[in-house]
Design a protein around this motif. Structure first.
Motif, PDB file in Angstrom:
ATOM      1  N   MET A   1       0.844  -1.174   0.000  1.00  0.00           N
ATOM      2  CA  MET A   1       0.000   0.000   0.000  1.00  0.00           C
ATOM      3  C   MET A   1       0.892   1.240   0.000  1.00  0.00           C
ATOM      4  N   ALA A   2       0.625   2.169  -0.879  1.00  0.00           N
ATOM      5  CA  ALA A   2       1.459   3.365  -1.015  1.00  0.00           C
ATOM      6  C   ALA A   2       1.073   4.408   0.018  1.00  0.00           C
ATOM      7  N   ASP A   3       2.052   5.100   0.510  1.00  0.00           N
ATOM      8  CA  ASP A   3       1.823   6.191   1.451  1.00  0.00           C
ATOM      9  C   ASP A   3       1.650   7.476   0.660  1.00  0.00           C
ATOM     10  N   ASP A   4       0.447   8.064   0.714  1.00  0.00           N
ATOM     11  CA  ASP A   4       0.148   9.262  -0.078  1.00  0.00           C
ATOM     12  C   ASP A   4       0.423  10.559   0.668  1.00  0.00           C
ATOM     13  N   THR A   5       0.934  10.465   1.885  1.00  0.00           N
ATOM     14  CA  THR A   5       1.206  11.698   2.610  1.00  0.00           C
ATOM     15  C   THR A   5       2.377  12.419   1.965  1.00  0.00           C
ATOM     16  N   PRO A   6       2.256  13.755   1.810  1.00  0.00           N
ATOM     17  CA  PRO A   6       3.361  14.491   1.182  1.00  0.00           C
ATOM     18  C   PRO A   6       4.609  14.420   2.054  1.00  0.00           C
ATOM     19  N   LYS A   7       5.727  14.186   1.405  1.00  0.00           N
ATOM     20  CA  LYS A   7       6.993  14.110   2.129  1.00  0.00           C
ATOM     21  C   LYS A   7       7.546  15.508   2.323  1.00  0.00           C
ATOM     22  N   LYS A   8       8.028  15.739   3.535  1.00  0.00           N
ATOM     23  CA  LYS A   8       8.677  17.013   3.812  1.00  0.00           C
ATOM     24  C   LYS A   8      10.044  17.007   3.160  1.00  0.00           C
ATOM     25  N   GLU A   9      10.398  18.128   2.555  1.00  0.00           N
ATOM     26  CA  GLU A   9      11.742  18.222   1.991  1.00  0.00           C
ATOM     27  C   GLU A   9      12.734  18.245   3.139  1.00  0.00           C
ATOM     28  N   GLU A  10      13.747  17.418   3.033  1.00  0.00           N
ATOM     29  CA  GLU A  10      14.759  17.394   4.076  1.00  0.00           C
ATOM     30  C   GLU A  10      15.611  18.645   3.988  1.00  0.00           C
ATOM     31  N   LYS A  11      15.873  19.209   5.148  1.00  0.00           N
ATOM     32  CA  LYS A  11      16.747  20.375   5.177  1.00  0.00           C
ATOM     33  C   LYS A  11      18.175  19.896   5.009  1.00  0.00           C
ATOM     34  N   PRO A  12      18.947  20.609   4.197  1.00  0.00           N
ATOM     35  CA  PRO A  12      20.333  20.178   3.996  1.00  0.00           C
ATOM     36  C   PRO A  12      21.147  20.350   5.277  1.00  0.00           C
ATOM     37  N   SER A  13      22.130  19.452   5.461  1.00  0.00           N
ATOM     38  CA  SER A  13      22.985  19.564   6.642  1.00  0.00           C
ATOM     39  C   SER A  13      24.002  20.686   6.462  1.00  0.00           C
ATOM     40  N   LYS A  14      24.312  21.011   5.216  1.00  0.00           N
ATOM     41  CA  LYS A  14      25.195  22.136   4.896  1.00  0.00           C
ATOM     42  C   LYS A  14      24.600  22.866   3.700  1.00  0.00           C
ATOM     43  N   ILE A  15      24.803  24.162   3.645  1.00  0.00           N
ATOM     44  CA  ILE A  15      24.311  24.989   2.546  1.00  0.00           C
ATOM     45  C   ILE A  15      25.512  25.568   1.813  1.00  0.00           C
ATOM     46  N   ASP A  16      25.490  25.489   0.487  1.00  0.00           N
ATOM     47  CA  ASP A  16      26.541  26.120  -0.312  1.00  0.00           C
ATOM     48  C   ASP A  16      26.285  27.619  -0.342  1.00  0.00           C
ATOM     49  N   VAL A  17      27.211  28.375   0.218  1.00  0.00           N
ATOM     50  CA  VAL A  17      27.107  29.835   0.230  1.00  0.00           C
ATOM     51  C   VAL A  17      28.155  30.368  -0.741  1.00  0.00           C
ATOM     52  N   LEU A  18      27.704  31.124  -1.729  1.00  0.00           N
ATOM     53  CA  LEU A  18      28.605  31.759  -2.688  1.00  0.00           C
ATOM     54  C   LEU A  18      28.824  33.193  -2.254  1.00  0.00           C
ATOM     55  N   LEU A  19      30.080  33.560  -2.051  1.00  0.00           N
ATOM     56  CA  LEU A  19      30.419  34.916  -1.621  1.00  0.00           C
ATOM     57  C   LEU A  19      30.948  35.679  -2.822  1.00  0.00           C
ATOM     58  N   ARG A  20      30.251  36.738  -3.175  1.00  0.00           N
ATOM     59  CA  ARG A  20      30.637  37.538  -4.343  1.00  0.00           C
ATOM     60  C   ARG A  20      30.940  38.963  -3.908  1.00  0.00           C
ATOM     61  N   PRO A  21      32.024  39.533  -4.422  1.00  0.00           N
ATOM     62  CA  PRO A  21      32.391  40.902  -4.032  1.00  0.00           C
ATOM     63  C   PRO A  21      31.480  41.937  -4.680  1.00  0.00           C
ATOM     64  N   ALA A  22      31.329  43.047  -4.005  1.00  0.00           N
ATOM     65  CA  ALA A  22      30.587  44.194  -4.538  1.00  0.00           C
ATOM     66  C   ALA A  22      31.388  45.446  -4.200  1.00  0.00           C
ATOM     67  N   GLY A  23      31.241  46.452  -5.023  1.00  0.00           N
ATOM     68  CA  GLY A  23      31.946  47.705  -4.777  1.00  0.00           C
ATOM     69  C   GLY A  23      33.452  47.513  -4.777  1.00  0.00           C
ATOM     70  N   ASP A  24      34.092  47.996  -3.730  1.00  0.00           N
ATOM     71  CA  ASP A  24      35.555  47.969  -3.656  1.00  0.00           C
ATOM     72  C   ASP A  24      36.099  46.740  -2.925  1.00  0.00           C
ATOM     73  N   ALA A  25      35.261  45.754  -2.657  1.00  0.00           N
ATOM     74  CA  ALA A  25      35.701  44.584  -1.891  1.00  0.00           C
ATOM     75  C   ALA A  25      36.676  43.727  -2.691  1.00  0.00           C
ATOM     76  N   PRO A  26      37.701  43.213  -2.029  1.00  0.00           N
ATOM     77  CA  PRO A  26      38.641  42.324  -2.722  1.00  0.00           C
ATOM     78  C   PRO A  26      37.980  41.001  -3.108  1.00  0.00           C
ATOM     79  N   ILE A  27      38.475  40.396  -4.162  1.00  0.00           N
ATOM     80  CA  ILE A  27      37.947  39.127  -4.646  1.00  0.00           C
ATOM     81  C   ILE A  27      38.606  37.989  -3.874  1.00  0.00           C
ATOM     82  N   LEU A  28      37.809  37.039  -3.434  1.00  0.00           N
ATOM     83  CA  LEU A  28      38.337  35.871  -2.732  1.00  0.00           C
ATOM     84  C   LEU A  28      38.806  34.825  -3.740  1.00  0.00           C
ATOM     85  N   LYS A  29      39.847  34.102  -3.401  1.00  0.00           N
ATOM     86  CA  LYS A  29      40.313  33.025  -4.278  1.00  0.00           C
ATOM     87  C   LYS A  29      39.276  31.909  -4.322  1.00  0.00           C
TER      88      LYS A  29
END
Length: 100
Positions: free
Chosen positions: A1-29
């Protein structure tokens, strides 16, 4: 028998954060970092201050969507849920106020 309850999306254990410079900020390697979703915006700001070797008198400004500065006590997981996409959250950083 199939379970029709909607599955909750699992929260990621880590999130990819992209850091981008703006203005006069130095660029990260390295631009992409995996961050615990429970970390706060202020943690990212402190991390950036160390990476950029900022003087104590210098400020770091963080922006989401090149538009607004999230509050320092906002957690990364919530920002990702609201503004993330394609498995990542893009944050722009600057040493002077750039937007908003």
């Amino acid at each position: 028998m199939a379970d029709d309850t909607p599955k909750k999306e699992e929260k990621p254990s880590k999130i990819d954060v992209l850091l981008r410079p703006a203005g006069d900020a130095p660029i990260l390697k390295r631009k992409k970092w995996q961050v615990d979703p429970a970390k706060k915006v202020e943690w990212i700001a402190g991390f950036l201050r160390k990476l950029l070797k900022c003087e104590q008198s210098e400020s770091i400004f963080l922006y989401v969507n090149q538009a607004f500065a999230p509050s320092p006590d906002r957690d990364i997981g919530t920002l990702y849920e609201c503004f993330g996409g394609d498995g990542k959250l893009v944050l722009h950083y600057a040493k002077t106020q750039a937007w908003g």
